[in-house]
Design an enzyme around this catalytic site. Structure first.
Site, mmCIF file in Angstrom:
data_model
loop_
_atom_site.group_PDB
_atom_site.id
_atom_site.type_symbol
_atom_site.label_atom_id
_atom_site.label_comp_id
_atom_site.label_asym_id
_atom_site.label_seq_id
_atom_site.Cartn_x
_atom_site.Cartn_y
_atom_site.Cartn_z
ATOM 1 N N PHE A 174 -11.336 4.306 5.308
ATOM 2 C CA PHE A 174 -10.203 4.073 4.423
ATOM 3 C C PHE A 174 -10.711 3.939 2.997
ATOM 4 O O PHE A 174 -11.596 3.126 2.704
ATOM 5 C CB PHE A 174 -9.445 2.804 4.809
ATOM 6 C CG PHE A 174 -8.228 2.545 3.954
ATOM 7 C CD1 PHE A 174 -7.054 3.242 4.178
ATOM 8 C CD2 PHE A 174 -8.267 1.622 2.913
ATOM 9 C CE1 PHE A 174 -5.941 3.031 3.390
ATOM 10 C CE2 PHE A 174 -7.156 1.407 2.126
ATOM 11 C CZ PHE A 174 -5.991 2.111 2.365
ATOM 12 N N GLY A 206 6.401 -0.629 13.184
ATOM 13 C CA GLY A 206 6.607 -1.961 12.623
ATOM 14 C C GLY A 206 7.208 -1.908 11.226
ATOM 15 O O GLY A 206 8.047 -2.737 10.868
ATOM 16 N N ASP A 207 6.789 -0.912 10.449
ATOM 17 C CA ASP A 207 7.363 -0.737 9.109
ATOM 18 C C ASP A 207 8.838 -0.366 9.202
ATOM 19 O O ASP A 207 9.667 -0.850 8.427
ATOM 20 C CB ASP A 207 6.601 0.350 8.355
ATOM 21 C CG ASP A 207 5.115 0.039 8.217
ATOM 22 O OD1 ASP A 207 4.755 -1.155 8.254
ATOM 23 O OD2 ASP A 207 4.329 0.995 8.077
ATOM 24 N N GLY A 262 6.452 -5.984 20.148
ATOM 25 C CA GLY A 262 6.235 -4.678 20.759
ATOM 26 C C GLY A 262 7.385 -4.281 21.655
ATOM 27 O O GLY A 262 8.564 -4.407 21.294
ATOM 28 N N SER A 292 0.811 -1.215 0.000
ATOM 29 C CA SER A 292 0.000 0.000 0.000
ATOM 30 C C SER A 292 0.845 1.267 0.000
ATOM 31 O O SER A 292 1.927 1.329 0.584
ATOM 32 C CB SER A 292 -0.929 0.013 1.210
ATOM 33 O OG SER A 292 -0.190 0.015 2.417
#
Length: 327
Positions: A116, A256-257, A225, A8
């Site tokens: 979204f 996280g990316d 995490g 995305s």
């Protein structure tokens, strides 16, 4: 190692309402709901999982290829990415739809109303990875990150057909995949990325336990995490790496990316898995300290400095020239 990142590409439109949504809701009128909120603040941030990961790889000098579908409104965003080392050869520009958008209003109690718009992302399945090869931009690894589900499955199939190693990062799209699709997405992956919840969901979706998944995939990286990361490989003891201690969390979006970018950048430099995990945790800590998922500033030496401070001087060796396979 040159990485193509599929997935995305979006912009986030984040608004703040100074009141409470609950005070505007009339129980007897919920069947005829029509509300408008005057917001105090609007922030437009660059985002999308693939773009975030490509940005991180770019600032670390890895020259990644971004693969995804956008609208004609992407021009300014594209300039930004190119300025930060991202090759946009693999980006398809839709003639009909705008770039995907996430719109969210948050009230003073942190309640949110969001939507979204997939937009051009719906056309991502029309992208053929063979075009990268024909254009002389053949990658050494393709990361298949969250996207239109049909696009994710197509890219995985393209990688198998072309003999290009791929990494599976199903993330939030696991909820959209049935068992057969989930198995197809991860089978044969050289790398598999999930967080702790997604790891459990992947096992439920595929009908396979951890050991069975590891028989069909390579290295499974699970982010935990604030507890760090766990790395599993078939028949070998897990590797666990703690997160960077005392990280100031300004904005968790995109952490996280950033981890994936730091990890893959280290893998691309043929560093050991434990070092790669530390580099991923270090870049995630940098991202956590800024507002937005593409606003942090760093480079390879600076990130090594974070690793040394967090894990000790011996934790950040110089990149090895061999072996090529993950250690």
């Amino acid at each position: 190692m040159r990485t193509a990142v599929t997935g995305s590409i979006a912009t986030d439109h984040l608004m703040v309402f100074p009141g409470r949504f609950t005070e505007q809701l009339l129980p007897e009128q919920l069947a005829h709901l029509s509300l408008s909120f005057l917001v105090d603040r609007l922030e437009v941030r660059r985002g999308g999982v693939a773009a975030n990961i490509a940005f991180g790889l770019g600032v670390l000098g890895q020259n990644p290829v971004l693969v995804g579908a956008v609208g004609a409104d992407f021009a300014e965003y594209e300039i930004w990415l190119k300025e930060h080392g991202v090759d946009t050869t693999g980006v398809r520009v839709s003639a009909r739809r705008q770039t995907a958008r996430f719109l969210c209003v948050t009230d003073q109690d942190a309640n949110q109303i969001a939507a979204f718009y997939a937009g051009a992302m719906a056309e991502a399945a029309e992208i053929d990875l063979r075009d990268l090869v024909d254009a002389g931009a053949a990658p050494d690894l393709v990361l298949v990150s969250p996207d239109d589900p049909d696009a994710m499955l197509r890219h995985t199939g393209d990688c198998r057909a072309l003999g290009i190693p791929f990494a599976a990062d199903p993330s939030q799209q696991l909820a959209r995949l049935d068992g057969e699709q989930a198995r197809d997405l991860v089978t044969g992956a050289a790398w598999l990325f999930t967080n702790e919840y997604e790891a459990a969901l992947l096992q439920e979706r595929t009908g396979r336990d951890r050991d069975e998944i590891l028989k069909t995939a390579g290295v499974w990286v699970t982010t935990l995490g604030e507890r760090g990361v766990r790395i599993d490989r078939a028949g070998r003891m897990p590797i666990t790496v703690s997160a960077v201690a005392d990280t100031e969390v300004v904005d968790p979006t995109g952490a996280g990316d950033a981890f994936r970018a730091g990890f893959l950048a280290a893998v691309g430099r043929r560093l050991p898995l434990e070092t790669a995990a530390r580099m991923g945790c270090a870049l995630a800590s940098v991202a956590l300290g800024t507002v937005g998922s593409q606003t942090y500033e760093t480079d390879w030496p600076a990130l090594f400095g974070v690793v040394r401070r967090a894990y000790g001087a011996e934790a950040a060796p110089r990149p090895a020239k061999a072996p090529k396979e993950p250690s």
